[in-house]
Design a protein around this motif. Structure first.
Motif, PDB file in Angstrom:
ATOM      1  N   PRO A 138      98.030  21.605 -12.304  1.00 57.80           N
ATOM      2  CA  PRO A 138      97.142  20.444 -12.405  1.00 57.80           C
ATOM      3  C   PRO A 138      97.296  19.464 -11.247  1.00 57.80           C
ATOM      4  O   PRO A 138      96.433  18.611 -11.056  1.00 57.80           O
ATOM      5  N   VAL A 139      98.381  19.572 -10.506  1.00 60.50           N
ATOM      6  CA  VAL A 139      98.601  18.579  -9.449  1.00 60.50           C
ATOM      7  C   VAL A 139      98.652  19.229  -8.068  1.00 60.50           C
ATOM      8  O   VAL A 139      99.118  18.614  -7.112  1.00 60.50           O
ATOM      9  N   TYR A 140      98.211  20.460  -7.956  1.00 63.45           N
ATOM     10  CA  TYR A 140      98.206  21.168  -6.662  1.00 63.45           C
ATOM     11  C   TYR A 140      99.593  21.230  -6.026  1.00 63.45           C
ATOM     12  O   TYR A 140      99.719  21.158  -4.816  1.00 63.45           O
ATOM     13  N   ALA A 141     100.608  21.327  -6.852  1.00 61.43           N
ATOM     14  CA  ALA A 141     101.962  21.419  -6.293  1.00 61.43           C
ATOM     15  C   ALA A 141     102.208  22.805  -5.737  1.00 61.43           C
ATOM     16  O   ALA A 141     103.126  23.021  -4.963  1.00 61.43           O
ATOM     17  N   THR A 142     101.416  23.764  -6.145  1.00 63.42           N
ATOM     18  CA  THR A 142     101.537  25.096  -5.570  1.00 63.42           C
ATOM     19  C   THR A 142     100.197  25.465  -4.969  1.00 63.42           C
ATOM     20  O   THR A 142      99.155  25.260  -5.575  1.00 63.42           O
ATOM     21  N   TYR A 143     100.224  25.928  -3.751  1.00 60.62           N
ATOM     22  CA  TYR A 143      98.980  26.177  -3.034  1.00 60.62           C
ATOM     23  C   TYR A 143      99.238  27.270  -2.013  1.00 60.62           C
ATOM     24  O   TYR A 143     100.378  27.673  -1.782  1.00 60.62           O
ATOM     25  N   HIS A 144      98.170  27.749  -1.387  1.00 62.26           N
ATOM     26  CA  HIS A 144      98.301  28.774  -0.364  1.00 62.26           C
ATOM     27  C   HIS A 144      98.252  28.109   0.996  1.00 62.26           C
ATOM     28  O   HIS A 144      97.387  27.275   1.240  1.00 62.26           O
ATOM     29  N   ASN A 145      99.160  28.484   1.889  1.00 65.98           N
ATOM     30  CA  ASN A 145      99.079  27.857   3.197  1.00 65.98           C
ATOM     31  C   ASN A 145      98.480  28.809   4.226  1.00 65.98           C
ATOM     32  O   ASN A 145      98.127  29.944   3.913  1.00 65.98           O
ATOM     33  N   GLN A 146      98.377  28.330   5.444  1.00 62.15           N
ATOM     34  CA  GLN A 146      97.639  29.081   6.457  1.00 62.15           C
ATOM     35  C   GLN A 146      98.345  30.367   6.863  1.00 62.15           C
ATOM     36  O   GLN A 146      97.773  31.182   7.556  1.00 62.15           O
ATOM     37  N   ASP A 147      99.606  30.549   6.424  1.00 61.62           N
ATOM     38  CA  ASP A 147     100.341  31.749   6.776  1.00 61.62           C
ATOM     39  C   ASP A 147     100.335  32.778   5.639  1.00 61.62           C
ATOM     40  O   ASP A 147     101.119  33.719   5.635  1.00 61.62           O
ATOM     41  N   GLY A 148      99.474  32.547   4.658  1.00 62.01           N
ATOM     42  CA  GLY A 148      99.413  33.482   3.534  1.00 62.01           C
ATOM     43  C   GLY A 148     100.560  33.317   2.562  1.00 62.01           C
ATOM     44  O   GLY A 148     100.828  34.197   1.760  1.00 62.01           O
ATOM     45  N   LEU A 149     101.261  32.181   2.663  1.00 60.12           N
ATOM     46  CA  LEU A 149     102.377  31.958   1.751  1.00 60.12           C
ATOM     47  C   LEU A 149     101.924  31.169   0.543  1.00 60.12           C
ATOM     48  O   LEU A 149     101.151  30.226   0.663  1.00 60.12           O
ATOM     49  N   ASN A 150     102.439  31.575  -0.588  1.00 64.88           N
ATOM     50  CA  ASN A 150     102.230  30.813  -1.803  1.00 64.88           C
ATOM     51  C   ASN A 150     103.390  29.831  -1.880  1.00 64.88           C
ATOM     52  O   ASN A 150     104.540  30.225  -1.985  1.00 64.88           O
ATOM     53  N   THR A 151     103.077  28.560  -1.734  1.00 64.59           N
ATOM     54  CA  THR A 151     104.155  27.594  -1.562  1.00 64.59           C
ATOM     55  C   THR A 151     104.221  26.608  -2.715  1.00 64.59           C
ATOM     56  O   THR A 151     103.251  26.418  -3.447  1.00 64.59           O
ATOM     57  N   GLN A 152     105.378  25.999  -2.817  1.00 62.65           N
ATOM     58  CA  GLN A 152     105.639  25.082  -3.924  1.00 62.65           C
ATOM     59  C   GLN A 152     106.182  23.786  -3.340  1.00 62.65           C
ATOM     60  O   GLN A 152     107.153  23.801  -2.592  1.00 62.65           O
ATOM     61  N   ILE A 153     105.513  22.682  -3.667  1.00 66.61           N
ATOM     62  CA  ILE A 153     105.975  21.376  -3.174  1.00 66.61           C
ATOM     63  C   ILE A 153     106.729  20.682  -4.292  1.00 66.61           C
ATOM     64  O   ILE A 153     106.148  20.267  -5.285  1.00 66.61           O
ATOM     65  N   TYR A 154     108.039  20.560  -4.082  1.00 64.11           N
ATOM     66  CA  TYR A 154     108.871  20.025  -5.168  1.00 64.11           C
ATOM     67  C   TYR A 154     108.503  18.572  -5.489  1.00 64.11           C
ATOM     68  O   TYR A 154     108.497  18.175  -6.644  1.00 64.11           O
ATOM     69  N   ASN A 155     108.207  17.778  -4.465  1.00 60.78           N
ATOM     70  CA  ASN A 155     107.928  16.361  -4.708  1.00 60.78           C
ATOM     71  C   ASN A 155     106.666  16.157  -5.521  1.00 60.78           C
ATOM     72  O   ASN A 155     106.486  15.138  -6.163  1.00 60.78           O
ATOM     73  N   ARG A 156     105.773  17.136  -5.439  1.00 60.22           N
ATOM     74  CA  ARG A 156     104.506  16.970  -6.136  1.00 60.22           C
ATOM     75  C   ARG A 156     104.566  17.518  -7.553  1.00 60.22           C
ATOM     76  O   ARG A 156     103.782  17.143  -8.411  1.00 60.22           O
ATOM     77  N   CYS A 157     105.496  18.417  -7.788  1.00 59.50           N
ATOM     78  CA  CYS A 157     105.571  19.115  -9.077  1.00 59.50           C
ATOM     79  C   CYS A 157     105.935  18.143 -10.191  1.00 59.50           C
ATOM     80  O   CYS A 157     106.852  17.339 -10.049  1.00 59.50           O
ATOM     81  N   ILE A 158     105.181  18.215 -11.296  1.00 61.04           N
ATOM     82  CA  ILE A 158     105.499  17.350 -12.432  1.00 61.04           C
ATOM     83  C   ILE A 158     106.086  18.136 -13.585  1.00 61.04           C
ATOM     84  O   ILE A 158     106.343  17.600 -14.648  1.00 61.04           O
ATOM     85  N   GLY A 159     106.282  19.439 -13.365  1.00 60.96           N
ATOM     86  CA  GLY A 159     107.025  20.210 -14.359  1.00 60.96           C
ATOM     87  C   GLY A 159     106.261  20.613 -15.595  1.00 60.96           C
ATOM     88  O   GLY A 159     106.820  20.634 -16.689  1.00 60.96           O
ATOM     89  N   THR A 160     104.970  20.939 -15.454  1.00 67.98           N
ATOM     90  CA  THR A 160     104.255  21.400 -16.645  1.00 67.98           C
ATOM     91  C   THR A 160     104.618  22.838 -16.988  1.00 67.98           C
ATOM     92  O   THR A 160     104.384  23.286 -18.096  1.00 67.98           O
ATOM     93  N   ARG A 161     105.137  23.585 -16.008  1.00 66.82           N
ATOM     94  CA  ARG A 161     105.576  24.974 -16.152  1.00 66.82           C
ATOM     95  C   ARG A 161     104.411  25.939 -16.408  1.00 66.82           C
ATOM     96  O   ARG A 161     104.613  27.076 -16.783  1.00 66.82           O
ATOM     97  N   THR A 162     103.198  25.444 -16.217  1.00 70.63           N
ATOM     98  CA  THR A 162     102.029  26.305 -16.415  1.00 70.63           C
ATOM     99  C   THR A 162     102.068  27.495 -15.457  1.00 70.63           C
ATOM    100  O   THR A 162     101.766  28.626 -15.841  1.00 70.63           O
ATOM    101  N   CYS A 163     102.420  27.237 -14.202  1.00 67.26           N
ATOM    102  CA  CYS A 163     102.418  28.300 -13.206  1.00 67.26           C
ATOM    103  C   CYS A 163     103.322  29.449 -13.628  1.00 67.26           C
ATOM    104  O   CYS A 163     102.992  30.615 -13.433  1.00 67.26           O
ATOM    105  N   ALA A 164     104.459  29.102 -14.226  1.00 66.68           N
ATOM    106  CA  ALA A 164     105.404  30.145 -14.633  1.00 66.68           C
ATOM    107  C   ALA A 164     104.799  31.008 -15.732  1.00 66.68           C
ATOM    108  O   ALA A 164     105.040  32.210 -15.809  1.00 66.68           O
ATOM    109  N   VAL A 165     103.995  30.380 -16.573  1.00 67.18           N
ATOM    110  CA  VAL A 165     103.348  31.134 -17.643  1.00 67.18           C
ATOM    111  C   VAL A 165     102.280  32.052 -17.057  1.00 67.18           C
ATOM    112  O   VAL A 165     102.100  33.178 -17.513  1.00 67.18           O
ATOM    113  N   TYR A 166     101.585  31.575 -16.017  1.00 69.16           N
ATOM    114  CA  TYR A 166     100.500  32.346 -15.427  1.00 69.16           C
ATOM    115  C   TYR A 166     101.007  33.497 -14.567  1.00 69.16           C
ATOM    116  O   TYR A 166     100.275  34.424 -14.276  1.00 69.16           O
TER     117      TYR A 166
END
Lengths: 181, 749, 249
Positions: C101-129
């Motif tokens: 919900p907060v775009y803490a995980t996104y794709h960057n220009q190098d094809g990496l799926n990245t995670q921004i810790y400062n933005r993460c609010i811990g809903t854990r939805t991504c882990a479920v998906y």
């Protein structure tokens, strides 16, 4: 006779106004703190003057901050570097602040300088890239060469970094992982 | 606009004021702490802030002698990787090697010299100074030397090689005691003894798995724990896919699937203790089907006559067909190789079994050729090449001497015999007869706990040393071990302690052992070596050689033949062919199961248990963390009504351990397997009081030919205690259930 | 308003780049992998993974950016074991990215799926998906027993309670390689210059890492191996990791 909503709200008007004043007060307080009360210019263990070194004696920044263009860290000069000049030049051997320096050197103790510009631990920042990109030290640090005591002229926040990256069209400059680690 | 009353005005001012103060307080609370900017007093030459530098040294987590590179930032060690120019590790490392940082920065390290402050073994110690500690030991040793009683001094170390070994030997020699011995549970005693018989040399040959096309392993877990796992893993990768159009095959013979067994193309659970017999059966098939055409064919036929596949099949429970198939493949492969280790080389028949496996290499003509057994010279790099035996017989002699009251001072360095010996050797009890026990160790463990005096040592990442890998790599090679960080605490390296003791004792010791420090000693010896090789030998040139060796971490002469590669004759192997069936302690009716203790890739013989990264590393075969367990075949467990987590009492004729059960699909139904490594009593917070140590219940059975501990020759019985214990494991479902996980879906059918 | 929604949708679409700058890709040869777990420790050391303790393990709250999964086939005595190293597959169509919900995980220009810790609010939805179950949540702020903290890698953040974390393909090493390449006349990163900790340690050389946009790179060649496949490919996540299945002699 009509029923006015405003009339109904009238008893709530004063508490609402009071809250508004309180909130405005909060912002004012935080701003005052940031502007005048936070230590942008900490008192250092030795009263070192950049004006004397840089302006009066025309020593370039990287003469002392030797790592700035080759490593992530600009590097505060080693005690041996300071004493190197101050020992060999007769007219800068005395003076109370220089004697302090001499005392640190005698005891082989580092000088506990207080950081003025502090980047949080989760940020990857490298001086080398910025200098190689042609930035002047002053663009971030202000006119240090005229400061007797170093004062932070900018507030180091993400928006400040991103604005500059955007303006200068830095390659991948807005990708989070360019700076976050 | 209505008028504001005085009262309201004050309220508004009050609210604004409270808000402003709150804002200031908020600003204060989110302000970062003052951080200091500490400069160097005098910066080191190679210092760049924020940039890593790498220093090469030698790993000491097992005896393989891998070269490692350690990443240093601002004087602290951050990461261990393999040294890319080192011929053993070639830039790679195993899990244990990398966890060396946990040893360096272990919170349980001994930080100052300690002396016993209570009952021996009570674990209460008090700090003393190095001066006092060294004087206490030095004066005691000096007195014994003057009284001509120096033979009452014993030195027991772990497996130490290179110049530290030389220094220990010199020290004991000058003191007048010839009782310097080593003990390492993982020392391949049977292999050494059998090779001495077959090849007439004490130096381990190089098993060229890399260029082999068919590797037949009798119990040797060469990818996990056997001799040089990293080097073997590199070789294994090459064997599988290193050459275009060729994929080598591996077969593993063992009662319980090891890491190596899991990767093998075929896993054959022969009856425990009959692995050597199976080798002779294969040899018989090879000779009798006419594959072997050597001039001594008749002698082989006679020697192997009793081991027909039919007879061997009955005893090993490996089918006739399988034996013939293995013989066919072994004989027909371009480069076949047979190796023996693990439990197959730890029965009462250990040496005979390994000789039987050597016979296979003889018959298939695998000696001295690529993909086979390549011999190393003893003269690879000075006399330090031949390593000192570190087997069981030495500690048995020591125990006997201690029991007889013949030992007055026992020096123990980097060895933990109280943990790594069967309880019925009674080593710990015998220690009570020794008036002064001095432990040289970096960590508290079960043996240092018994000490009167603990001299804390640097870890290997803070020490000088050198090493000649054993087995070598086919050409002369030696590694330098150098401190990659300054010592963290008030500790000394073992070498420096010995040199200090020599100075304390006085007499001829400090004259003959004239070096101020271990570093000086190593340099001195390398200078001699250099002068021997380069006739010029000017100081200037040596300095350059030394700096280059330090930087590379290794010196070697690739391409130079180590000179040992002459093929030994078959006669002594033929003469030593004997019935290699192991005898077990405990009768089959009382003790129905065979105990299969095994070394783990994580803890090896238990030395890795105090490293948190290894405690948290799921066991490769079961995914269990933080504990030990007993593996049972699901059929055996079902028959006895045992479920995972049921605490079992496992009793051998000499002892009992309690440990939870875990069903394991790849183990013989008549075997119970237990990992070695846990069950520590005093090895720091991470080893804790967890699990059980199977070595303690192993009967003190001896291999008849080598005198070594037959640790895989004990039978046990198991009993449910009714208790339950949670086995912590990370695996969930361990079947793919048709999902596309291990292979594309169409392959699954 | 509608352009805003369109823009939002386009950002929501995983892999919204027309073309990646580099495309970091890994191949793992299961016929070489022996399950020795050198990679697991290498990752722990490189990326400041916490020592969570026995109790947390028992609650399945361990954090291992790369783990070895094991699968049994058959029954005794014809039983086989298959190891597979499992780490973030850096999917180009990553389900986790659509979930945050907060775009803490996104794709960057190098094809990496990245995670921004400062933005993460811990809903854990991504882990479920995530179908690979390679995202790990910090249920606690973990500490290191003194002096183990001296080992921590200064190039990697130490995460705190309440954020999700996962494999980054050792992005700090990618960053250093790019930095060196820039110093060297602004050239591109060469094949073999970036080696993640797991790949570096692997004693059987089972793992290969590189830029799959470079047809000459080792990883591009490995990807063409007929044994290649992607785990759970039917889910259309487009993983950046190609596995090579076990072979037979």
């Amino acid at each position: 006779m009509s029923i006015s909503v405003l009339d109904a709200l009238r008893p709530a008007k004063k508490p609402a106004l009071l809250t508004l004043v309180l909130v405005i007060g909060l912002f004012v307080g935080a701003w005052v703190h940031g502007k005048y009360l936070s230590d942008r210019s900490p008192v250092q263990p030795i009263d070192f003057s950049h004006t004397i070194h840089t302006t009066d004696n025309e020593i370039p920044c990287q003469h002392c901050h030797i790592y700035a263009d080759t490593t992530p860290v600009a590097g505060v000069p080693s005690v041996s570097k300071c004493i190197g000049c101050h020992k060999s030049l007769p007219d800068v051997r005395e003076g109370p602040e220089i004697l302090k320096l001499a005392a640190y050197w005698e005891n082989r103790e580092p000088i506990p300088w207080i950081k003025v510009h502090d980047v949080p631990d989760f940020v990857h920042f490298t001086h080398k890239r910025h200098i190689k990109a042609g930035l002047e030290c002053q663009e971030c640090h202000g006119s240090v060469e005229t400061m007797d005591r170093v004062t932070r002229v900018v507030t180091i926040r993400m928006s400040w970094c991103v604005d500059c990256h955007t303006e200068k069209e830095v390659e991948n400059g807005r990708d989070c992982w360019t700076c976050h680690k | 606009m209505s008028k504001i009353s005085r009262r309201d005005l004050l309220q508004y001012i009050g609210a604004g004021g409270v808000g402003a103060v709150g804002g200031v307080l908020y600003g204060e609370s989110v302000q970062r702490n003052v951080e200091l900017l500490i400069p160097q007093v005098v910066p080191p030459d190679d210092y760049s802030p924020g940039v890593a530098s790498w220093y090469n040294t030698v790993c000491n987590q097992c005896s393989a002698g891998c070269g490692i590179s350690v990443r240093i930032r601002e004087g602290k060690a951050k990461k261990i990787e393999g040294n890319p120019v080192h011929p053993v590790s070639q830039g790679r490392t195993c899990a244990r090697g990398q966890a060396g940082l946990n040893a360096l920065y272990n919170p349980d390290r001994i930080r100052t010299p300690l002396q016993n402050a209570g009952q021996r073994g009570s674990g209460s110690f008090e700090e003393i100074s190095w001066g006092d500690a060294l004087a206490t030991v030095g004066s005691r040793l000096g007195r014994l030397k003057i009284e001509n009683n120096a033979s009452r001094v014993r030195l027991l170390t772990g497996r130490v090689r290179g110049r530290l070994d030389e220094l220990f030997a010199q020290f004991m020699g000058l003191l007048g005691s010839d009782h310097y011995q080593q003990y390492d549970f993982t020392y391949p005693s049977a292999l050494m003894a059998a090779n001495k018989t077959s090849y007439g040399t004490d130096v381990l040959p190089y098993y060229d798995i890399k260029n082999a096309t068919f590797v037949l392993s009798f119990g040797a877990d060469y990818l996990g724990t056997w001799i040089s796992p990293v080097h073997h893993s590199l070789a294994y990768g090459h064997l599988r896919h290193g050459q275009e159009g060729r994929r080598g095959k591996t077969v593993q013979i063992e009662p319980r699937m090891s890491l190596t067994g899991a990767s093998a193309d075929e896993w054959i659970p022969a009856r425990p203790g009959t692995e050597g017999l199976l080798a002779l059966g294969i040899a018989h098939a090879l000779v009798s089907d006419g594959r072997y055409q050597g001039s001594d064919r008749d002698e082989w036929s006679t020697a192997l006559a009793a081991f027909s596949p039919a007879r061997v099949s009955a005893e090993t429970e490996v089918s006739d067909d399988k034996i013939s198939q293995l013989a066919r493949e072994f004989g027909a492969s371009a480069a076949s190789l047979a190796i023996a280790g693990g439990a197959a080389a730890a029965g009462t028949n250990a040496v005979a079994s390994v000789v039987a496996v050597n016979a296979l290499n003889h018959i298939a003509g695998n000696l001295g050729k690529p993909g086979g057994v390549i011999f190393n010279s003893e003269q690879a790099f000075s006399s330090a090449a031949a390593s000192r035996p570190a087997g069981h017989q030495g500690v048995l002699d020591l125990t006997e001497a201690m029991e007889a009251g013949d030992v007055e001072v026992l020096l123990v360095h980097d060895a933990n015999p109280v943990y790594a010996l069967p309880e019925n050797v009674r080593f710990q009890q015998a220690l009570q007869n020794v008036p002064l026990i001095v432990a040289l160790s970096s960590f508290p463990d079960e043996t240092t706990e018994m000490a009167d005096l603990i001299l804390p040592t640097n870890t290997y990442l803070e020490s000088w040393g050198d090493d000649v890998p054993d087995p070598g790599v086919g050409f002369p090679v030696a590694s330098i071990s150098q401190p990659v960080v300054a010592p963290l605490y008030d500790t000394l390296s073992a070498g420096d302690i010995v040199l200090s003791l020599a100075r304390q004792i006085g007499g001829e010791l400090p004259i003959r052992m004239r070096w101020g420090t271990m570093e000086e000693f190593i340099r001195d010896r390398w200078r001699e070596e250099y002068n021997k090789r380069e006739s010029a030998g000017e100081a200037q040139e040596f300095e350059a050689f030394w700096q280059a060796s330090l930087e590379a971490g290794v010196w070697g002469q690739p391409g130079a033949d180590s000179g040992g590669n002459s093929v030994p004759s078959t006669s002594s192997t033929i003469a030593s062919i004997a019935n290699p069936v192991s005898m077990f302690a405990g009768g089959e009716s009382d003790y129905p199961l065979v105990l299969h203790p095994y070394l783990t890739a994580t803890f090896l013989d238990g030395r890795g248990a105090n490293l948190p990264w290894l405690q948290e590393l799921p066991d490769p075969m079961t995914s269990v963390v933080y504990g030990s367990w007993a593996e049972l075949n699901p059929a055996t467990a079902a028959e006895m009504g045992i479920k995972d987590g049921d605490v079992l009492e496992i009793s051998s004729p000499t002892g009992t351990v309690r440990v939870p059960a875990l069903t394991f699909p790849a183990i013989r139904p008549d075997v119970v397997a237990m990992p070695i490594g846990q069950g520590h009593k005093g090895y720091g917070r991470y080893a804790g009081d967890r699990g059980a140590n199977p070595i303690h219940v192993v009967a003190n059975q001896i291999d008849t030919q080598s005198g070594e501990l037959a640790w895989a020759a004990t039978r046990v019985k198991i009993k449910r205690t009714g208790e339950k214990l949670q086995i912590i494991k990370t695996d969930g479902v361990t079947r793919t259930l048709g999902r596309q996980i291990l292979a594309p879906k169409n392959d699954h059918g | 308003m509608s352009t805003f929604v369109e823009k939002l949708r386009s950002y929501r679409k995983p892999g919204y780049y027309d073309e990646f700058d580099y495309h970091w890709t890994m191949t793992i040869d299961l016929d070489r992998c022996t399950g020795c777990e050198a990679c697991v420790v290498a990752c722990q050391a490189e990326n400041n993974l916490p020592i969570v303790g026995e109790e947390r393990f028992a609650q399945s709250r361990e954090i291992k950016w790369i783990r070895i999964e094991r699968y049994w086939e058959g029954e005794y005595p014809n039983v086989k074991m298959g190891f597979i190293p499992m780490l973030c597959q850096q999917c180009d169509d990553a389900p986790c990215e659509t979930a945050c919900p907060v775009y803490a995980t996104y794709h960057n220009q190098d094809g990496l799926n990245t995670q921004i810790y400062n933005r993460c609010i811990g809903t854990r939805t991504c882990a479920v998906y995530c179908p690979y179950e390679v995202r790990y949540f910090n249920w606690f702020t973990y500490t290191w027993d003194e002096p183990l903290e001296q080992q921590l890698n200064p190039d990697v953040s130490v995460r705190e309670k309440g954020v999700m974390e996962k494999c980054t393909f050792c992005i700090q090493r990618i960053r250093i390689a790019k930095d060196n390449a820039k110093d060297d006349d602004e050239r591109r990163v060469r094949d073999g210059e970036v080696v993640p900790a797991c790949v570096q340690s692997c004693p059987t050389e089972a793992m290969v890492f590189g830029n799959s946009k470079d047809p000459g790179s080792k990883v591009s060649k490995m990807m063409k191996n007929p044994r290649g496949y992607k785990v759970l490919e039917e889910l259309n996540t487009s993983p950046s990791i190609v596995y090579l299945t076990k072979a037979h002699s």
